[in-house]
Design a protein around this motif. Sequence first.
Motif, PDB file in Angstrom:
ATOM      1  N   GLU A  53       0.824  -1.209   0.000  1.00 18.98           N
ATOM      2  CA  GLU A  53       0.000   0.000   0.000  1.00 18.98           C
ATOM      3  C   GLU A  53       0.860   1.262   0.000  1.00 18.98           C
ATOM      4  O   GLU A  53       0.485   2.270  -0.618  1.00 18.98           O
ATOM      5  CB  GLU A  53      -0.920  -0.004   1.220  1.00 18.98           C
ATOM      6  CG  GLU A  53      -1.897  -1.161   1.273  1.00 18.98           C
ATOM      7  CD  GLU A  53      -2.921  -1.096   0.161  1.00 18.98           C
ATOM      8  OE1 GLU A  53      -3.180   0.007  -0.365  1.00 18.98           O
ATOM      9  OE2 GLU A  53      -3.481  -2.157  -0.194  1.00 18.98           O
ATOM     10  N   SER A  54       2.013   1.215   0.668  1.00 14.70           N
ATOM     11  CA  SER A  54       2.896   2.384   0.664  1.00 14.70           C
ATOM     12  C   SER A  54       3.493   2.613  -0.715  1.00 14.70           C
ATOM     13  O   SER A  54       3.746   3.753  -1.109  1.00 14.70           O
ATOM     14  CB  SER A  54       4.015   2.193   1.700  1.00 14.70           C
ATOM     15  OG  SER A  54       3.489   2.079   3.003  1.00 14.70           O
ATOM     16  N   PHE A  55       3.737   1.542  -1.461  1.00 17.62           N
ATOM     17  CA  PHE A  55       4.266   1.682  -2.817  1.00 17.62           C
ATOM     18  C   PHE A  55       3.296   2.460  -3.700  1.00 17.62           C
ATOM     19  O   PHE A  55       3.702   3.308  -4.504  1.00 17.62           O
ATOM     20  CB  PHE A  55       4.528   0.302  -3.413  1.00 17.62           C
ATOM     21  CG  PHE A  55       5.070   0.336  -4.812  1.00 17.62           C
ATOM     22  CD1 PHE A  55       6.395   0.669  -5.055  1.00 17.62           C
ATOM     23  CD2 PHE A  55       4.242   0.046  -5.890  1.00 17.62           C
ATOM     24  CE1 PHE A  55       6.894   0.708  -6.343  1.00 17.62           C
ATOM     25  CE2 PHE A  55       4.723   0.080  -7.180  1.00 17.62           C
ATOM     26  CZ  PHE A  55       6.062   0.417  -7.412  1.00 17.62           C
ATOM     27  N   GLY A 274      -8.665   3.589  -1.225  1.00 15.87           N
ATOM     28  CA  GLY A 274      -7.818   3.714  -2.394  1.00 15.87           C
ATOM     29  C   GLY A 274      -7.416   5.129  -2.725  1.00 15.87           C
ATOM     30  O   GLY A 274      -6.583   5.331  -3.617  1.00 15.87           O
ATOM     31  N   SER A 275      -7.990   6.130  -2.061  1.00 11.33           N
ATOM     32  CA  SER A 275      -7.610   7.514  -2.309  1.00 11.33           C
ATOM     33  C   SER A 275      -6.222   7.790  -1.756  1.00 11.33           C
ATOM     34  O   SER A 275      -5.722   7.063  -0.895  1.00 11.33           O
ATOM     35  CB  SER A 275      -8.636   8.475  -1.701  1.00 11.33           C
ATOM     36  OG  SER A 275      -8.641   8.348  -0.286  1.00 11.33           O
ATOM     37  N   ILE A 276      -5.607   8.897  -2.208  1.00 10.02           N
ATOM     38  CA  ILE A 276      -4.259   9.214  -1.742  1.00 10.02           C
ATOM     39  C   ILE A 276      -4.259   9.538  -0.250  1.00 10.02           C
ATOM     40  O   ILE A 276      -3.315   9.212   0.472  1.00 10.02           O
ATOM     41  CB  ILE A 276      -3.682  10.390  -2.562  1.00 10.02           C
ATOM     42  CG1 ILE A 276      -2.231  10.645  -2.190  1.00 10.02           C
ATOM     43  CG2 ILE A 276      -4.532  11.640  -2.381  1.00 10.02           C
ATOM     44  CD1 ILE A 276      -1.294   9.522  -2.517  1.00 10.02           C
ATOM     45  N   GLY A 277      -5.335  10.156   0.239  1.00  8.04           N
ATOM     46  CA  GLY A 277      -5.425  10.417   1.673  1.00  8.04           C
ATOM     47  C   GLY A 277      -5.519   9.142   2.481  1.00  8.04           C
ATOM     48  O   GLY A 277      -4.953   9.027   3.566  1.00  8.04           O
ATOM     49  N   TYR A 278      -6.245   8.169   1.929  1.00 13.31           N
ATOM     50  CA  TYR A 278      -6.359   6.880   2.609  1.00 13.31           C
ATOM     51  C   TYR A 278      -5.020   6.146   2.619  1.00 13.31           C
ATOM     52  O   TYR A 278      -4.676   5.484   3.595  1.00 13.31           O
ATOM     53  CB  TYR A 278      -7.431   6.034   1.917  1.00 13.31           C
ATOM     54  CG  TYR A 278      -7.630   4.660   2.514  1.00 13.31           C
ATOM     55  CD1 TYR A 278      -8.377   4.486   3.667  1.00 13.31           C
ATOM     56  CD2 TYR A 278      -7.065   3.543   1.912  1.00 13.31           C
ATOM     57  CE1 TYR A 278      -8.563   3.228   4.216  1.00 13.31           C
ATOM     58  CE2 TYR A 278      -7.243   2.277   2.454  1.00 13.31           C
ATOM     59  CZ  TYR A 278      -7.988   2.130   3.604  1.00 13.31           C
ATOM     60  OH  TYR A 278      -8.157   0.875   4.148  1.00 13.31           O
ATOM     61  N   GLN A 279      -4.254   6.279   1.536  1.00 14.00           N
ATOM     62  CA  GLN A 279      -2.967   5.584   1.458  1.00 14.00           C
ATOM     63  C   GLN A 279      -1.938   6.145   2.426  1.00 14.00           C
ATOM     64  O   GLN A 279      -0.950   5.483   2.730  1.00 14.00           O
ATOM     65  CB  GLN A 279      -2.419   5.661   0.027  1.00 14.00           C
ATOM     66  CG  GLN A 279      -3.293   5.008  -1.023  1.00 14.00           C
ATOM     67  CD  GLN A 279      -3.409   3.511  -0.825  1.00 14.00           C
ATOM     68  OE1 GLN A 279      -2.553   2.876  -0.237  1.00 14.00           O
ATOM     69  NE2 GLN A 279      -4.508   2.944  -1.324  1.00 14.00           N
ATOM     70  N   THR A 280      -2.170   7.368   2.917  1.00 12.63           N
ATOM     71  CA  THR A 280      -1.190   7.951   3.844  1.00 12.63           C
ATOM     72  C   THR A 280      -1.068   7.150   5.135  1.00 12.63           C
ATOM     73  O   THR A 280      -0.015   7.155   5.762  1.00 12.63           O
ATOM     74  CB  THR A 280      -1.577   9.402   4.178  1.00 12.63           C
ATOM     75  OG1 THR A 280      -2.906   9.423   4.738  1.00 12.63           O
ATOM     76  CG2 THR A 280      -1.515  10.284   2.951  1.00 12.63           C
ATOM     77  N   ILE A 281      -2.137   6.475   5.550  1.00 10.58           N
ATOM     78  CA  ILE A 281      -2.049   5.732   6.806  1.00 10.58           C
ATOM     79  C   ILE A 281      -1.074   4.566   6.674  1.00 10.58           C
ATOM     80  O   ILE A 281      -0.420   4.179   7.652  1.00 10.58           O
ATOM     81  CB  ILE A 281      -3.430   5.242   7.277  1.00 10.58           C
ATOM     82  CG1 ILE A 281      -4.025   4.223   6.295  1.00 10.58           C
ATOM     83  CG2 ILE A 281      -4.369   6.415   7.465  1.00 10.58           C
ATOM     84  CD1 ILE A 281      -5.342   3.635   6.757  1.00 10.58           C
ATOM     85  N   PHE A 282      -0.934   4.022   5.480  1.00 10.43           N
ATOM     86  CA  PHE A 282       0.006   2.917   5.294  1.00 10.43           C
ATOM     87  C   PHE A 282       1.444   3.426   5.240  1.00 10.43           C
ATOM     88  O   PHE A 282       2.353   2.773   5.751  1.00 10.43           O
ATOM     89  CB  PHE A 282      -0.346   2.145   4.029  1.00 10.43           C
ATOM     90  CG  PHE A 282      -1.701   1.516   4.065  1.00 10.43           C
ATOM     91  CD1 PHE A 282      -1.910   0.333   4.764  1.00 10.43           C
ATOM     92  CD2 PHE A 282      -2.769   2.103   3.423  1.00 10.43           C
ATOM     93  CE1 PHE A 282      -3.160  -0.251   4.814  1.00 10.43           C
ATOM     94  CE2 PHE A 282      -4.025   1.534   3.467  1.00 10.43           C
ATOM     95  CZ  PHE A 282      -4.227   0.356   4.164  1.00 10.43           C
ATOM     96  N   ALA A 283       1.636   4.592   4.622  1.00 10.90           N
ATOM     97  CA  ALA A 283       2.977   5.182   4.628  1.00 10.90           C
ATOM     98  C   ALA A 283       3.398   5.555   6.050  1.00 10.90           C
ATOM     99  O   ALA A 283       4.548   5.323   6.453  1.00 10.90           O
ATOM    100  CB  ALA A 283       3.006   6.413   3.725  1.00 10.90           C
ATOM    101  N   ALA A 284       2.462   6.105   6.821  1.00  8.12           N
ATOM    102  CA  ALA A 284       2.775   6.422   8.219  1.00  8.12           C
ATOM    103  C   ALA A 284       3.020   5.153   9.021  1.00  8.12           C
ATOM    104  O   ALA A 284       3.937   5.098   9.861  1.00  8.12           O
ATOM    105  CB  ALA A 284       1.625   7.230   8.829  1.00  8.12           C
TER     106      ALA A 284
END
Length: 310
Positions: A53-55, A274-284
């Motif tokens: 998900e971070s990718f 799937g939104s970019i805001g949603y993906q931020t939780i996986f990067a964090a």
Amino acid sequence: MAEESRTKIVPAGKLGYSFRRHLRERFIETFLFMSAVLSVAIMLAIIMMLVKESFIFFQHVSIWDFLTDTQWTPLFDDAHYGILPLVSGTVVSSFIALLVALPLGTIIAIYLSEFAPFTVREVAKPFLELLGGVPTVVYGYFALLFVTPLLQAVYPELPGFNLLSAGLVMGIMIIPYVSSMTEDAMRAVPMNLREGSYAMGATRFQTAIRVVMPAAFSGIAAAYILGISRAVGETMVVAIAAGMQPNLTWNPMEPAATITAYIVQVSLGDLPHGSIGYQTIFAAGLTLLLITLVFNIIGHVLRKRYREIY
């Protein structure tokens, strides 16, 4: 007399090969092996999920901006994706918690291991470990409704949400982990080391500080690393008491957000999957995983290097 002195002979069939016993042993070995494999598989699945998900997130946001941007506003129209505000809040709150937990936990462990009578230790240690069983949400409201007003009596300008009260309560929450593991490590030191120190004229305090603690250093280091990991990964206390405001600050008197608090905030929102805001939780989450991994590697190296075998 000769008949009484004869040794009872066990039939060979009871000591020989038994298919049922062999099958039972193989089943137990397989069950234990699968349990160990399951724990490793779960960890690998978590890592793969975060990396995958971070990718997707880093296809839209560069790693350089993620690591260097000083603003974290992924849900605003003018979106910024700098992780530094969340890292600073995590570091400050964890540092305050460790300033409380490590000294107090070590002092408590020294007393329980070297000075407390047996009855006192057997009663005090279970009560101390009960602190670790209190739900963290209770600690969060304790920080917000009790500790913060006390601090505001000393510092009237202190806002209602701040990193200081959250860090102090986190430190109280971590004390049982540090003290229990440290005390176990000190109790594992052989008694002959203490007796040798006493024979040389050392006091009990000198023996505890100069003999027992160095001998138990690997276990104490493991307790400290566990405390650090627990502080870095704490969620509800900082989510309730620190304010959940992504603010790049190193001042504990200000409100801020931590990585875990942000993950809770976004996970409870209405962002589309799937939104970019949603993906931020996986990067964090991946960032948090890497931080805790670094501390665990340091703890493993310290245990391997300074471990004493008696």
